[in-house]
Scaffold this active site. Structure first.
Site, PDB file in Angstrom:
ATOM      1  N   CYS A 147       0.830  -1.216   0.000  1.00 32.50           N
ATOM      2  CA  CYS A 147       0.000   0.000   0.000  1.00 32.50           C
ATOM      3  C   CYS A 147       0.862   1.263   0.000  1.00 32.50           C
ATOM      4  CB  CYS A 147      -0.920   0.000   1.217  1.00 32.50           C
ATOM      5  SG  CYS A 147      -2.074  -1.375   1.275  1.00 32.50           S
ATOM      6  N   ARG A 150      -7.790  -4.199  -3.129  1.00 31.03           N
ATOM      7  CA  ARG A 150      -7.288  -3.065  -3.901  1.00 31.03           C
ATOM      8  C   ARG A 150      -8.267  -2.775  -5.042  1.00 31.03           C
ATOM      9  NH1 ARG A 150      -2.415  -2.620  -1.655  1.00 31.03           N
ATOM     10  NH2 ARG A 150      -1.492  -4.557  -0.881  1.00 31.03           N
TER      11      ARG A 150
END
Length: 220
Positions: free
Chosen positions: A57, A134
């Protein structure tokens, strides 16, 4: 399965649909309260990540931050999200600046309640019941959902591809055309195929670069 469990499962598995109004939201972010209507008249890339202070991330957020100005040139805003608190977001943004030298100039939704994540189908029980996958959503200036991308937790997205997709969608919207695989600005576009036999007969004489009646391209 009880009725309550079935209702909860259906809620979690709810997904938005392309070419329909994007789900409404109003949420606290690192830049204050934000809602979908704040982005009316502009394009928006809304993207989720599994958790703050995680390595994949961090690479994604740094890449989005580096490309932020390019999105803004296209009248497109960025808005992140994860199922973390606002204090966690603030600490993570400061950590990225301190350890990686990258300012995060766009807001991040704090979605502890999972309200936004569930509305957008970001929570996939097969991956996690408490984290968002995601997911990336491209929303047009009218608030219509135009594209969705889902990646697993183990693999980061390509921000260059998301920027390319924004270019492609804007080109299709403005000119009423389609774009081929791997299209980049300046490449030829695809003219919509004829829908009647009469149009098909005329198509080869309309000045396009045609391989056959259904496959014709042009330069913009």
């Amino acid at each position: 399965m009880t009725d309550a469990q079935e209702t909860q499962t259906q809620e979690v598995l709810q997904f938005p649909r392309l070419n329909e109004r994007a789900p409404e939201f109003k949420a606290n972010t690192t830049h204050g309260m934000k809602e979908l209507d704040d982005y009316k008249g502009r394009w928006l890339v809304l993207f989720s990540h599994p958790a703050d202070f995680t390595p994949v991330c961090t690479t994604e957020f740094s890449a989005f931050a580096r490309a932020h100005d390019e999105f803004l040139k296209r009248d497109c805003d960025l808005l992140g999200l994860s199922i973390d608190s606002i204090h966690s977001h603030v600490a993570w943004v400061r950590n990225i600046k301190d350890k990686f030298g990258q300012d995060i100039g766009f807001p991040i939704i704090a979605d502890i309640s999972m309200q936004v994540a569930k509305a957008y189908g970001m929570v996939h029980p097969g991956a996690s019941d408490t984290s968002a996958v995601r997911a990336t959503f491209i929303i047009d200036p009218d608030g219509v959902l135009r594209a969705m991308l889902y990646y697993p937790m183990t693999n980061g997205r390509s921000v260059d591809e998301i920027l390319r997709l924004v270019d492609s969608l804007q080109t299709s919207t403005q000119h009423g055309v389609a774009t081929p695989e791997g299209w980049q600005p300046g490449d030829k576009v695809i003219v919509p195929p004829p829908s009647t036999t009469e149009e098909a007969e005329k198509r080869l004489e309309e000045g396009y670069e045609c391989t056959d009646w259904y496959f014709c391209q042009k330069s913009l």
